[in-house]
Design a protein around this motif. Structure first.
Motif, PDB file in Angstrom:
ATOM      1  N   LEU A  84       0.831  -1.156  -0.061  1.00 18.22           N
ATOM      2  CA  LEU A  84       0.352   0.037  -0.102  1.00 18.22           C
ATOM      3  C   LEU A  84       0.923   1.391  -0.050  1.00 18.22           C
ATOM      4  CD1 LEU A  84      -2.839  -1.042   2.565  1.00 18.22           C
ATOM      5  CD2 LEU A  84      -3.073  -0.876   0.180  1.00 18.22           C
ATOM      6  N   MET A  85       1.939   1.287   0.727  1.00 18.34           N
ATOM      7  CA  MET A  85       2.644   2.535   0.962  1.00 18.34           C
ATOM      8  C   MET A  85       3.644   2.790  -0.191  1.00 18.34           C
ATOM      9  SD  MET A  85       2.802   3.649   4.286  1.00 18.34           S
ATOM     10  CE  MET A  85       3.773   3.293   5.566  1.00 18.34           C
ATOM     11  N   ALA A  86       4.178   1.639  -1.080  1.00 14.99           N
ATOM     12  CA  ALA A  86       5.094   1.604  -2.121  1.00 14.99           C
ATOM     13  C   ALA A  86       4.521   1.792  -3.207  1.00 14.99           C
ATOM     14  CB  ALA A  86       6.275   0.559  -1.749  1.00 14.99           C
ATOM     15  N   GLU A  87       3.240   1.226  -3.622  1.00 13.21           N
ATOM     16  CA  GLU A  87       2.988   0.730  -4.799  1.00 13.21           C
ATOM     17  C   GLU A  87       1.610   1.344  -5.128  1.00 13.21           C
ATOM     18  OE1 GLU A  87       3.398  -3.152  -5.894  1.00 13.21           O
ATOM     19  OE2 GLU A  87       4.754  -3.469  -4.141  1.00 13.21           O
ATOM     20  N   ILE A  88       0.997   1.779  -3.941  1.00  6.58           N
ATOM     21  CA  ILE A  88      -0.543   2.193  -4.378  1.00  6.58           C
ATOM     22  C   ILE A  88      -0.698   3.882  -4.156  1.00  6.58           C
ATOM     23  CG2 ILE A  88      -3.105   2.042  -3.622  1.00  6.58           C
ATOM     24  CD1 ILE A  88      -1.551  -0.361  -5.220  1.00  6.58           C
ATOM     25  N   GLY A  89      -0.309   4.494  -3.207  1.00  7.64           N
ATOM     26  CA  GLY A  89      -0.372   5.836  -3.035  1.00  7.64           C
ATOM     27  C   GLY A  89      -1.970   6.285  -2.749  1.00  7.64           C
ATOM     28  N   GLY A  90      -2.071   7.433  -3.563  1.00  6.08           N
ATOM     29  CA  GLY A  90      -3.505   7.854  -3.450  1.00  6.08           C
ATOM     30  C   GLY A  90      -3.835   8.228  -1.795  1.00  6.08           C
ATOM     31  N   SER A  91      -4.892   8.387  -1.067  1.00  4.66           N
ATOM     32  CA  SER A  91      -4.998   8.744   0.257  1.00  4.66           C
ATOM     33  C   SER A  91      -5.160   7.508   0.986  1.00  4.66           C
ATOM     34  CB  SER A  91      -6.090   9.682   0.404  1.00  4.66           C
ATOM     35  OG  SER A  91      -7.196   9.464  -0.190  1.00  4.66           O
ATOM     36  N   MET A  92      -5.560   6.369   0.449  1.00  5.84           N
ATOM     37  CA  MET A  92      -5.947   5.182   1.034  1.00  5.84           C
ATOM     38  C   MET A  92      -4.512   4.454   1.236  1.00  5.84           C
ATOM     39  SD  MET A  92      -8.716   4.691   2.208  1.00  5.84           S
ATOM     40  CE  MET A  92      -9.712   6.211   2.218  1.00  5.84           C
ATOM     41  N   GLY A  93      -3.550   4.499   0.328  1.00 11.55           N
ATOM     42  CA  GLY A  93      -2.259   3.811   0.551  1.00 11.55           C
ATOM     43  C   GLY A  93      -1.622   4.314   1.978  1.00 11.55           C
ATOM     44  N   PRO A  94      -1.512   5.565   1.910  1.00 12.83           N
ATOM     45  CA  PRO A  94      -0.887   5.975   3.472  1.00 12.83           C
ATOM     46  C   PRO A  94      -1.750   5.734   4.558  1.00 12.83           C
ATOM     47  CG  PRO A  94      -1.362   7.923   2.051  1.00 12.83           C
ATOM     48  CD  PRO A  94      -1.404   6.636   1.354  1.00 12.83           C
ATOM     49  N   LEU A  95      -3.047   5.788   4.324  1.00 16.63           N
ATOM     50  CA  LEU A  95      -3.859   5.581   5.531  1.00 16.63           C
ATOM     51  C   LEU A  95      -3.804   4.072   5.942  1.00 16.63           C
ATOM     52  CD1 LEU A  95      -6.806   7.995   4.589  1.00 16.63           C
ATOM     53  CD2 LEU A  95      -5.465   8.012   6.902  1.00 16.63           C
ATOM     54  N   TYR A  96      -4.333   3.261   5.031  1.00 20.11           N
ATOM     55  CA  TYR A  96      -4.282   1.966   5.505  1.00 20.11           C
ATOM     56  C   TYR A  96      -2.997   1.281   5.474  1.00 20.11           C
ATOM     57  CZ  TYR A  96      -9.448   1.208   4.866  1.00 20.11           C
ATOM     58  OH  TYR A  96     -10.862   1.410   4.920  1.00 20.11           O
ATOM     59  N   GLY A  97      -1.807   2.050   4.916  1.00 24.56           N
ATOM     60  CA  GLY A  97      -0.686   1.671   4.797  1.00 24.56           C
ATOM     61  C   GLY A  97       0.074   1.660   6.286  1.00 24.56           C
ATOM     62  N   MET A  98      -0.284   2.728   6.797  1.00 26.80           N
ATOM     63  CA  MET A  98      -0.015   3.266   8.399  1.00 26.80           C
ATOM     64  C   MET A  98      -0.737   2.460   9.234  1.00 26.80           C
ATOM     65  SD  MET A  98       2.422   5.385   8.710  1.00 26.80           S
ATOM     66  CE  MET A  98       2.271   6.242  10.453  1.00 26.80           C
ATOM     67  N   MET A  99      -1.901   2.287   9.036  1.00 25.34           N
ATOM     68  CA  MET A  99      -2.682   1.090   9.933  1.00 25.34           C
ATOM     69  C   MET A  99      -2.267  -0.134   9.999  1.00 25.34           C
ATOM     70  SD  MET A  99      -6.863   0.547   9.495  1.00 25.34           S
ATOM     71  CE  MET A  99      -7.338  -1.223   9.193  1.00 25.34           C
ATOM     72  N   PHE A 100      -2.058  -0.818   9.014  1.00 27.91           N
ATOM     73  CA  PHE A 100      -1.557  -2.290   9.133  1.00 27.91           C
ATOM     74  C   PHE A 100      -0.048  -2.309   9.613  1.00 27.91           C
ATOM     75  CE2 PHE A 100      -5.296  -3.016   6.407  1.00 27.91           C
ATOM     76  CZ  PHE A 100      -5.788  -3.998   6.914  1.00 27.91           C
ATOM     77  N   SER A 101       0.584  -1.167   8.970  1.00 25.66           N
ATOM     78  CA  SER A 101       2.144  -1.291   9.525  1.00 25.66           C
ATOM     79  C   SER A 101       2.105  -1.023  11.227  1.00 25.66           C
ATOM     80  CB  SER A 101       2.986   0.025   9.012  1.00 25.66           C
ATOM     81  OG  SER A 101       3.823   0.246   9.699  1.00 25.66           O
ATOM     82  N   ASP A 102       1.302   0.002  11.857  1.00 28.84           N
ATOM     83  CA  ASP A 102       1.237   0.128  13.222  1.00 28.84           C
ATOM     84  C   ASP A 102       0.761  -1.083  13.791  1.00 28.84           C
ATOM     85  OD1 ASP A 102       2.569   2.248  12.823  1.00 28.84           O
ATOM     86  OD2 ASP A 102       0.773   3.646  13.378  1.00 28.84           O
TER      87      ASP A 102
ATOM     88  N   VAL B 103      -3.577   5.765  11.878  1.00 32.04           N
ATOM     89  CA  VAL B 103      -4.542   6.387  10.860  1.00 32.04           C
ATOM     90  C   VAL B 103      -4.648   7.711  11.362  1.00 32.04           C
ATOM     91  CG1 VAL B 103      -6.827   6.580   9.902  1.00 32.04           C
ATOM     92  CG2 VAL B 103      -5.760   4.231  10.058  1.00 32.04           C
ATOM     93  N   GLN B 104      -4.927   8.160  12.713  1.00 31.99           N
ATOM     94  CA  GLN B 104      -5.187   9.432  13.228  1.00 31.99           C
ATOM     95  C   GLN B 104      -3.940  10.325  13.089  1.00 31.99           C
ATOM     96  OE1 GLN B 104      -6.904   7.996  16.719  1.00 31.99           O
ATOM     97  NE2 GLN B 104      -9.008   8.933  16.233  1.00 31.99           N
ATOM     98  N   GLU B 105      -2.705   9.526  13.150  1.00 29.03           N
ATOM     99  CA  GLU B 105      -1.487  10.456  12.988  1.00 29.03           C
ATOM    100  C   GLU B 105      -1.159  10.794  11.609  1.00 29.03           C
ATOM    101  OE1 GLU B 105       2.083   8.377  13.882  1.00 29.03           O
ATOM    102  OE2 GLU B 105       3.151   9.993  12.862  1.00 29.03           O
TER     103      GLU B 105
END
Lengths: 332, 212
Positions: free
Chosen positions: B71-89, B116-118
């Protein structure tokens, strides 16, 4: 609409591949990231790097403004979708010449988040990064909440001014200051006459009834703020000028740069029809058109419609606007 | 019936991904009403790619990290970082925990919510995925506090997630692309709240079938 397509999932990669082939005199692909386009003249030691990025489907934006004395690297996103933080970070690294990097991008939730993360990563690498967030789209929020407005075609002026300032050897704060002044002096409006379709989605993401127009339409098919009956080109031009200039309290005699861009499917001749009236209306309001730009500068796939951007100029902005620059999308 | 093992639970992420991929057109359709219609496409691409890189023996930690990386490296958009951070944390929180019981899972979700909130700047009521996530986690926590077992707390979470998702219909968007529409954003489900409901439901169903 019939399209030239292979696999829709490959459309962005194929666009970038073709673009880099066609403009290899000016741009190259980053060896580290297939979603980062870099100017042939970057990085330059001791010079501030200029980075932008955004979703695809707006060609020639964003990649088309990569070149000499303009944008140094562009992070490329999916159609209408922000590039990844990694791509922004790789773009920053690709153009760092030791003097810092200015990321000049548009105000969208995804871009804000991805740039924020990329900036954090760059900080770990010891690269000084600062940003300017374009917010020139008048209809996307009231003036009092300008920080909520979208960035649209005014971004091109922001890049041009920021790129020229960096080329003059200015420091990162000076480049940021000039780019911020450029976007602060920009106001834009879009008028949509027909929607667009993401090829992977396959149907238009909104409808515009025959005989109607959407004033204040966004660059991603975001529906406009007002739907009205479509009027003659002159009446639409009058309305566009009124909305843009009513938002911008400019003293009599102010010189302005004007950019009229098609949204993708509007014939270029209609842009000239609009421009003929737009310039007359701008001058009738006591302003002077210093330099016009008319064409498909910032599109939205095959949306039917046009945008108007007016940037108020001072001597510094005039000089930076005219400064030598070459890119596939804009040469001065 | 109190816990699942971390090892071998990676396929829960594949099961969530299958639901997302199955709903690609639906998510894009609701996104297209007030956004730009790419939510389903990008979510399906990210979750689908991650699913292909997860194996049956993977831990849930590893599977969530794999998903986050895509999600973080290949998808982008706003859902990439949001869900990316969520699953990473969430993956960072679990780390090498062997047994995932009700308390561990709740704390893992809390870590994801904080991620997600961060990165985002939304609040409850802004018509975003938080309108699903926040009440779902509250319902889960209070079910446990009230003496419910893991499975019952998961059921409470599922129900609250669906209610939270549906609550976005009557909301006016305050953040993201649809925010610029003001009142015109009312009357439509939020795509992020909808996909978040699919994810939480997927967790609940995936855990319940594995509880030992």
């Amino acid at each position: 609409m019939q399209r030239f397509l292979n696999n829709p999932d490959d459309i962005v990669d194929e666009t970038v591949a073709g673009f880099v082939r066609a403009h290899r005199d000016l741009v190259r692909l980053s060896p580290d990231n297939a979603r980062v386009v870099v100017s042939q003249s970057a990085p330059q030691q001791g010079r501030v790097g200029i980075v932008t990025g955004g979703g695809s489907g707006h060609e020639p934006a964003f990649i088309g403004y990569t070149g000499r004395n303009l944008v140094d690297a562009v992070a490329v996103g999916e159609l209408f979708s922000s590039p990844t933080a990694k791509s922004f970070h790789d773009a920053i690294c690709a153009v760092d010449g030791g003097a810092g990097v200015a990321v000049l991008y548009g105000n969208y939730a995804g871009d804000n988040m991805n740039v924020k993360m990329a900036r954090k990563m760059a900080k770990k690498d010891g690269i000084d990064v600062d940003t300017v967030v374009a917010n020139d789209d008048v209809c996307s929020a009231p003036l009092a909440e300008r920080e909520k407005r979208r960035g649209v075609a005014g971004e091109i002026f922001m890049w041009k001014i920021g790129g020229a300032k960096a080329a003059s050897g200015a420091s990162l704060p000076e480049v940021i200051g000039a780019a911020q002044k450029a976007i602060d002096n920009c106001r834009s409006i879009g008028v949509g006459l027909g929607p667009c379709t993401l090829p992977q989605v396959g149907h238009p993401n909104f409808e515009i009834e025959p005989g109607k127009m959407e004033l204040g339409i966004g660059h991603h098919g975001e529906p406009g703020m007002r739907v009205e009956d479509l009027r003659t080109a002159n009446e639409v031009a009058d309305e566009m000028v009124k909305i843009v200039l009513d938002d911008h309290d400019l003293p009599d005699g102010t010189e302005v740069a004007v950019l009229v861009s098609g949204l993708g499917a509007t014939p270029v001749n209609e842009l000239y029809v609009l421009y003929d009236r737009i310039e007359q209306q701008i001058e009738a309001r006591g302003l002077k058109v210093y330099r016009p730009f008319v064409g498909n500068y910032f599109t939205s796939l095959e949306m039917v419609g046009a945008t108007l951007t007016v940037m108020a100029l001072d001597d510094e902005l005039k000089a930076l606007l005219d400064h030598d620059a070459a890119s596939p999308g804009l040469t001065t | 019936m109190t816990a699942i093992t971390n090892k071998g639970s990676g396929p829960i992420i594949q099961e969530i991904a299958a639901v997302i991929v199955e709903n690609k057109a639906y998510l894009s359709e609701i996104d297209g009403k007030i956004g730009d219609g790419d939510h389903g496409v990008n979510m399906a691409k990210g979750f689908g790619r991650a699913s292909d890189r997860i194996s049956a023996e993977d831990t849930l930690t590893d599977a969530m990290q794999t998903l986050s990386d895509v999600l973080m490296a290949e998808i982008g958009g706003s859902m990439g970082p949001l869900y990316g951070m969520m699953f990473s944390d969430m993956a960072d929180h679990l780390e090498d925990t062997d047994q995932i019981d009700a308390a561990v899972f709740g704390a893992m979700l809390r870590a994801g919510l904080e991620g997600v909130q961060e990165i985002g700047s939304a609040s409850v009521g802004d018509k975003t995925l938080l309108d699903t996530f926040v009440p779902a986690l509250e319902a889960y926590d209070s079910a446990l506090a009230g003496g419910a077992d893991f499975a019952a707390a998961l059921d409470a979470m599922k129900a609250a997630a669906a209610t939270g998702r549906d609550s976005t219909i009557d909301m006016v968007a305050k953040i993201g692309r649809s925010a610029r529409l003001g009142e015109r954003s009312r009357g439509v489900l939020d795509a992020g709240a909808t996909s978040c409901c699919m994810i939480l439901t997927g967790f609940a169903d995936g855990i319940k079938t594995r509880l030992t």
